[in-house]
Design a protein around this motif. Structure first.
Motif, mmCIF file in Angstrom:
data_model
loop_
_atom_site.group_PDB
_atom_site.id
_atom_site.type_symbol
_atom_site.label_atom_id
_atom_site.label_comp_id
_atom_site.label_asym_id
_atom_site.label_seq_id
_atom_site.Cartn_x
_atom_site.Cartn_y
_atom_site.Cartn_z
ATOM 1 N N GLU A 161 5.092 -6.964 17.041
ATOM 2 C CA GLU A 161 6.377 -7.021 17.337
ATOM 3 C C GLU A 161 6.861 -6.711 15.942
ATOM 4 O O GLU A 161 7.695 -5.531 15.822
ATOM 5 N N ALA A 162 6.515 -7.562 14.923
ATOM 6 C CA ALA A 162 6.983 -6.987 13.451
ATOM 7 C C ALA A 162 6.407 -6.000 12.997
ATOM 8 O O ALA A 162 7.359 -5.290 12.508
ATOM 9 N N VAL A 163 5.369 -5.499 13.321
ATOM 10 C CA VAL A 163 4.896 -4.270 12.745
ATOM 11 C C VAL A 163 5.609 -2.904 13.680
ATOM 12 O O VAL A 163 5.896 -1.968 12.997
ATOM 13 N N GLU A 164 5.738 -3.347 14.772
ATOM 14 C CA GLU A 164 6.643 -2.196 15.513
ATOM 15 C C GLU A 164 7.933 -2.200 15.169
ATOM 16 O O GLU A 164 8.630 -0.943 14.849
ATOM 17 N N HIS A 165 8.603 -3.178 14.554
ATOM 18 C CA HIS A 165 10.033 -3.031 13.994
ATOM 19 C C HIS A 165 9.974 -2.481 12.861
ATOM 20 O O HIS A 165 10.807 -1.508 12.549
ATOM 21 N N ILE A 166 8.829 -2.568 11.770
ATOM 22 C CA ILE A 166 8.703 -1.811 10.521
ATOM 23 C C ILE A 166 8.534 -0.136 10.936
ATOM 24 O O ILE A 166 9.229 0.812 10.283
ATOM 25 N N LEU A 167 7.326 0.031 12.036
ATOM 26 C CA LEU A 167 7.155 1.441 12.206
ATOM 27 C C LEU A 167 8.175 2.255 13.069
ATOM 28 O O LEU A 167 8.249 3.524 13.036
ATOM 29 N N GLY A 168 8.790 1.312 13.794
ATOM 30 C CA GLY A 168 9.632 2.249 14.839
ATOM 31 C C GLY A 168 8.880 2.700 16.125
ATOM 32 O O GLY A 168 9.763 3.486 16.892
ATOM 33 N N HIS A 169 7.682 2.214 16.290
ATOM 34 C CA HIS A 169 7.123 2.669 17.617
ATOM 35 C C HIS A 169 6.177 1.647 17.851
ATOM 36 O O HIS A 169 5.869 0.756 17.169
ATOM 37 N N ARG A 170 5.503 1.806 19.035
ATOM 38 C CA ARG A 170 4.501 0.909 19.858
ATOM 39 C C ARG A 170 3.322 0.583 18.626
ATOM 40 O O ARG A 170 2.919 1.541 18.089
ATOM 41 N N PHE A 171 2.834 -0.621 18.644
ATOM 42 C CA PHE A 171 1.542 -0.762 17.644
ATOM 43 C C PHE A 171 0.898 -1.884 18.098
ATOM 44 O O PHE A 171 1.499 -3.111 18.792
ATOM 45 N N TYR A 172 -0.417 -1.881 17.959
ATOM 46 C CA TYR A 172 -1.369 -2.932 18.374
ATOM 47 C C TYR A 172 -2.747 -2.653 17.547
ATOM 48 O O TYR A 172 -3.107 -1.599 17.461
ATOM 49 N N GLY A 173 -3.091 -3.853 16.609
ATOM 50 C CA GLY A 173 -4.204 -3.863 15.896
ATOM 51 C C GLY A 173 -4.051 -4.382 14.380
ATOM 52 O O GLY A 173 -3.131 -5.194 14.364
ATOM 53 N N ALA A 174 -4.674 -3.850 13.635
ATOM 54 C CA ALA A 174 -4.616 -4.516 12.211
ATOM 55 C C ALA A 174 -4.028 -3.605 11.086
ATOM 56 O O ALA A 174 -3.964 -2.510 11.546
ATOM 57 N N ILE A 175 -3.400 -4.035 10.070
ATOM 58 C CA ILE A 175 -2.720 -3.251 8.916
ATOM 59 C C ILE A 175 -3.461 -3.480 7.857
ATOM 60 O O ILE A 175 -4.051 -4.499 7.596
ATOM 61 N N PRO A 176 -3.377 -2.601 6.783
ATOM 62 C CA PRO A 176 -3.920 -2.526 5.564
ATOM 63 C C PRO A 176 -3.472 -3.760 4.791
ATOM 64 O O PRO A 176 -2.379 -4.065 4.736
ATOM 65 N N LEU A 177 -4.289 -4.408 3.926
ATOM 66 C CA LEU A 177 -3.953 -5.432 2.974
ATOM 67 C C LEU A 177 -3.978 -4.878 1.666
ATOM 68 O O LEU A 177 -4.874 -4.568 1.194
ATOM 69 N N HIS A 178 -3.121 -4.567 1.003
ATOM 70 C CA HIS A 178 -2.743 -4.017 -0.213
ATOM 71 C C HIS A 178 -2.679 -5.220 -1.238
ATOM 72 O O HIS A 178 -1.699 -5.343 -1.879
ATOM 73 N N ASP A 179 -3.855 -5.865 -1.714
ATOM 74 C CA ASP A 179 -3.866 -6.863 -2.625
ATOM 75 C C ASP A 179 -4.675 -6.539 -3.734
ATOM 76 O O ASP A 179 -5.183 -7.718 -4.650
ATOM 77 N N ARG A 180 -5.265 -5.476 -4.085
ATOM 78 C CA ARG A 180 -5.797 -5.005 -5.047
ATOM 79 C C ARG A 180 -4.951 -4.418 -6.121
ATOM 80 O O ARG A 180 -4.172 -3.837 -6.256
ATOM 81 N N SER A 181 -5.200 -4.988 -7.557
ATOM 82 C CA SER A 181 -4.560 -4.545 -8.636
ATOM 83 C C SER A 181 -5.521 -4.199 -9.985
ATOM 84 O O SER A 181 -6.354 -4.758 -9.892
ATOM 85 N N GLU A 182 -4.994 -3.206 -10.838
ATOM 86 C CA GLU A 182 -5.839 -2.967 -11.868
ATOM 87 C C GLU A 182 -4.949 -3.030 -13.192
ATOM 88 O O GLU A 182 -3.982 -2.552 -12.906
ATOM 89 N N THR A 183 -5.710 -2.801 -14.238
ATOM 90 C CA THR A 183 -5.334 -2.571 -15.446
ATOM 91 C C THR A 183 -5.094 -1.077 -15.293
ATOM 92 O O THR A 183 -5.744 -0.386 -14.973
ATOM 93 N N GLN A 184 -4.180 -0.404 -16.338
ATOM 94 C CA GLN A 184 -3.900 0.914 -16.299
ATOM 95 C C GLN A 184 -5.290 1.576 -16.977
ATOM 96 O O GLN A 184 -5.631 2.631 -16.355
ATOM 97 N N GLU A 185 -5.962 0.833 -17.782
ATOM 98 C CA GLU A 185 -7.150 1.383 -18.370
ATOM 99 C C GLU A 185 -8.445 1.708 -17.351
ATOM 100 O O GLU A 185 -8.867 2.561 -17.268
ATOM 101 N N LEU A 186 -8.393 0.582 -16.342
ATOM 102 C CA LEU A 186 -9.451 0.732 -15.431
ATOM 103 C C LEU A 186 -9.043 2.015 -14.491
ATOM 104 O O LEU A 186 -9.680 2.606 -14.019
ATOM 105 N N TYR A 187 -7.854 1.868 -13.971
ATOM 106 C CA TYR A 187 -7.401 2.675 -13.184
ATOM 107 C C TYR A 187 -7.601 4.297 -13.757
ATOM 108 O O TYR A 187 -8.019 5.024 -13.055
ATOM 109 N N ASP A 188 -7.192 4.565 -15.033
ATOM 110 C CA ASP A 188 -7.424 5.802 -15.651
ATOM 111 C C ASP A 188 -8.918 6.175 -15.694
ATOM 112 O O ASP A 188 -9.350 7.193 -15.451
#
Length: 116
Positions: free
Chosen positions: A85-112
């Motif tokens: 229900e919380a994910v549906e609230h954000i998306l604006g439509h029905r949802f069931y399943g898993a969502i991506p976890l964005h927990d990776r971070s990098e230095t600018q040097e590594l990213y480049d």
């Protein structure tokens, strides 16, 4: 009279499972590298992502000298219907399943080095 909580308020304090890749964690030391369960509102928050998606990301800022949060290949979910229900609230439509976890971070040097 009891006032009903919004879908995003209803999931505060809820534990969710982290689903990681069987080949190894790619979060570069993110939450998913050492946690199998996370708490919404304490460890992570649910937010609208790019292109109308819904993602979870750590509440804390990335480590000093690192750039924003990005996907490390893990997902979060739970069987509790309040999560959907919380994910549906954000998306604006029905949802069931898993969502991506964005927990990776990098230095600018590594990213480049990795992307250029």
């Amino acid at each position: 009279m009891i006032q009903k909580k919004s879908p995003l308020e209803a999931v505060q304090g809820m534990l969710v499972w982290v689903y990681d890749c069987s080949l190894g964690n790619s979060s570069n030391g993110g939450l998913s590298s050492y946690c199998q369960r996370l708490e919404i509102g304490k460890d992570i928050e649910l937010v609208k992502g790019n292109l109308g998606s819904c993602i979870a990301r750590p509440i804390e800022n990335p480590p000093e000298g690192h750039i924003g949060w990005m996907s490390g290949g893990c997902y979060i979910s739970t069987s509790d219907s309040r999560f959907s229900e919380a994910v549906e609230h954000i998306l604006g439509h029905r949802f069931y399943g898993a969502i991506p976890l964005h927990d990776r971070s990098e230095t600018q040097e590594l990213y480049d080095r990795m992307w250029h």
